[in-house]
Design a protein around this motif. Structure first.
Motif, PDB file in Angstrom:
ATOM      1  N   VAL A  84       0.827  -1.213   0.000  1.00  0.00           N
ATOM      2  CA  VAL A  84       0.000   0.000   0.000  1.00  0.00           C
ATOM      3  C   VAL A  84       0.862   1.263   0.000  1.00  0.00           C
ATOM      4  O   VAL A  84       0.435   2.300  -0.522  1.00  0.00           O
ATOM      5  CB  VAL A  84      -1.014   0.025   1.164  1.00  0.00           C
ATOM      6  CG1 VAL A  84      -2.005  -1.108   1.044  1.00  0.00           C
ATOM      7  CG2 VAL A  84      -0.321  -0.029   2.508  1.00  0.00           C
ATOM      8  N   ARG A  85       2.075   1.173   0.555  1.00  0.00           N
ATOM      9  CA  ARG A  85       2.951   2.349   0.505  1.00  0.00           C
ATOM     10  C   ARG A  85       3.302   2.713  -0.936  1.00  0.00           C
ATOM     11  O   ARG A  85       3.509   3.894  -1.251  1.00  0.00           O
ATOM     12  CB  ARG A  85       4.226   2.099   1.310  1.00  0.00           C
ATOM     13  CG  ARG A  85       4.075   2.381   2.795  1.00  0.00           C
ATOM     14  CD  ARG A  85       5.415   2.556   3.478  1.00  0.00           C
ATOM     15  NE  ARG A  85       6.172   1.303   3.502  1.00  0.00           N
ATOM     16  CZ  ARG A  85       6.134   0.442   4.512  1.00  0.00           C
ATOM     17  NH1 ARG A  85       5.384   0.681   5.566  1.00  0.00           N
ATOM     18  NH2 ARG A  85       6.848  -0.653   4.468  1.00  0.00           N
ATOM     19  N   ALA A  86       3.348   1.702  -1.807  1.00  0.00           N
ATOM     20  CA  ALA A  86       3.675   1.944  -3.216  1.00  0.00           C
ATOM     21  C   ALA A  86       2.441   2.233  -4.066  1.00  0.00           C
ATOM     22  O   ALA A  86       2.564   2.486  -5.266  1.00  0.00           O
ATOM     23  CB  ALA A  86       4.418   0.733  -3.789  1.00  0.00           C
ATOM     24  N   ALA A  87       1.254   2.215  -3.454  1.00  0.00           N
ATOM     25  CA  ALA A  87       0.007   2.383  -4.194  1.00  0.00           C
ATOM     26  C   ALA A  87      -0.363   3.858  -4.327  1.00  0.00           C
ATOM     27  O   ALA A  87       0.136   4.712  -3.583  1.00  0.00           O
ATOM     28  CB  ALA A  87      -1.116   1.637  -3.473  1.00  0.00           C
ATOM     29  N   PRO A  88      -1.267   4.193  -5.263  1.00  0.00           N
ATOM     30  CA  PRO A  88      -1.753   5.577  -5.372  1.00  0.00           C
ATOM     31  C   PRO A  88      -2.486   6.007  -4.107  1.00  0.00           C
ATOM     32  O   PRO A  88      -2.988   5.170  -3.349  1.00  0.00           O
ATOM     33  CB  PRO A  88      -2.716   5.520  -6.569  1.00  0.00           C
ATOM     34  CG  PRO A  88      -2.417   4.254  -7.279  1.00  0.00           C
ATOM     35  CD  PRO A  88      -1.872   3.301  -6.271  1.00  0.00           C
ATOM     36  N   ALA A  89      -2.555   7.299  -3.894  1.00  0.00           N
ATOM     37  CA  ALA A  89      -3.262   7.836  -2.726  1.00  0.00           C
ATOM     38  C   ALA A  89      -4.736   7.432  -2.757  1.00  0.00           C
ATOM     39  O   ALA A  89      -5.352   7.349  -3.826  1.00  0.00           O
ATOM     40  CB  ALA A  89      -3.147   9.353  -2.692  1.00  0.00           C
ATOM     41  N   ALA A  90      -5.282   7.193  -1.583  1.00  0.00           N
ATOM     42  CA  ALA A  90      -6.683   6.774  -1.486  1.00  0.00           C
ATOM     43  C   ALA A  90      -7.623   7.777  -2.143  1.00  0.00           C
ATOM     44  O   ALA A  90      -8.589   7.396  -2.811  1.00  0.00           O
ATOM     45  CB  ALA A  90      -7.066   6.560  -0.019  1.00  0.00           C
ATOM     46  N   ALA A  91      -7.351   9.070  -1.979  1.00  0.00           N
ATOM     47  CA  ALA A  91      -8.217  10.096  -2.568  1.00  0.00           C
ATOM     48  C   ALA A  91      -8.248   9.972  -4.090  1.00  0.00           C
ATOM     49  O   ALA A  91      -9.316  10.097  -4.715  1.00  0.00           O
ATOM     50  CB  ALA A  91      -7.738  11.478  -2.160  1.00  0.00           C
TER      51      ALA A  91
END
Length: 206
Positions: free
Chosen positions: A65-72
């Motif tokens: 999740v650290r490498a994933a796009p921002a939740a927004a």
């Protein structure tokens, strides 16, 4: 012709948004006229820690999740993908809470109605061993690709279950158009009122 339905599944860091749970992955599968027509899926970084037991269950790690796009960013894309289509989820009360909570964080309204394949399966398949998604997938011999408790895999199985439900409503119960409104009406029936519901349906189609 029935309009498209969006089947949604979230993976999360906890059970409740109000207890600090955040979405870590979302998947949406569009279903129309008896088939899957499109898919959207993404991990998302909500800036929260994922407990080890969640990683063990889902396979989603803090590193992922650290490498994933921002939740927004992901939720804005998800909202655009869904549009004004009604939603379906397995155990919809869970996914509805996260849909509403995550969209509220980006200033978007979650106005879409939800139908629940758990409730629908209880009405239609009382002889199933239980109404967990994996059990129903085996009970109906539904196809599954990927790992259980990953959003896209679970959303795809839920979409297949929805298609099975709609097909059985047509073939076994004579429902010409088992659209989202019909699914919502059916899921609201109790065991006691279900026979009267089918009687009314038979009268409407006679």
């Amino acid at each position: 012709m029935m309009s498209a339905i969006a089947v949604i599944d979230f993976e999360t860091s906890g059970l409740l948004p109000e207890a600090g749970g955040r979405a870590t992955e979302v998947a949406i599968v569009l279903v129309e006229q008896g088939r899957v027509i499109d898919r959207f899926a993404s991990l998302m970084n909500a800036g929260v820690w994922i407990p080890p037991f969640i990683t063990e269950l889902t396979g989603i790690s803090n590193e992922m999740v650290r490498a994933a796009p921002a939740a927004a960013q992901v939720m804005a894309q998800a909202a655009q993908f869904v549009g004004d289509r009604p939603l379906v989820a397995h155990n919809a009360s869970f996914d509805r809470k996260f849909w509403q909570s995550e969209l509220a964080r980006v200033g978007l309204v979650a106005a879409q109605p939800f139908a629940c394949t758990v409730l629908l399966s209880r009405r239609l398949y009382p002889d199933a061993p239980n109404h967990k998604l994996g059990t129903l997938a085996e009970f109906h011999a539904l196809p599954r690709n990927g790992r259980a408790h990953r959003a896209l895999s679970d959303a795809e199985v839920t979409a297949e279950l929805l298609l099975r439900i709609q097909r059985d409503l047509r073939q076994r119960h004579g429902v010409d158009a088992p659209d989202h409104d019909f699914l919502q009406a059916l899921q609201q029936c109790s065991k006691a009122t279900l026979p009267r519901f089918w009687q009314r349906q038979a009268g409407a189609t006679a």
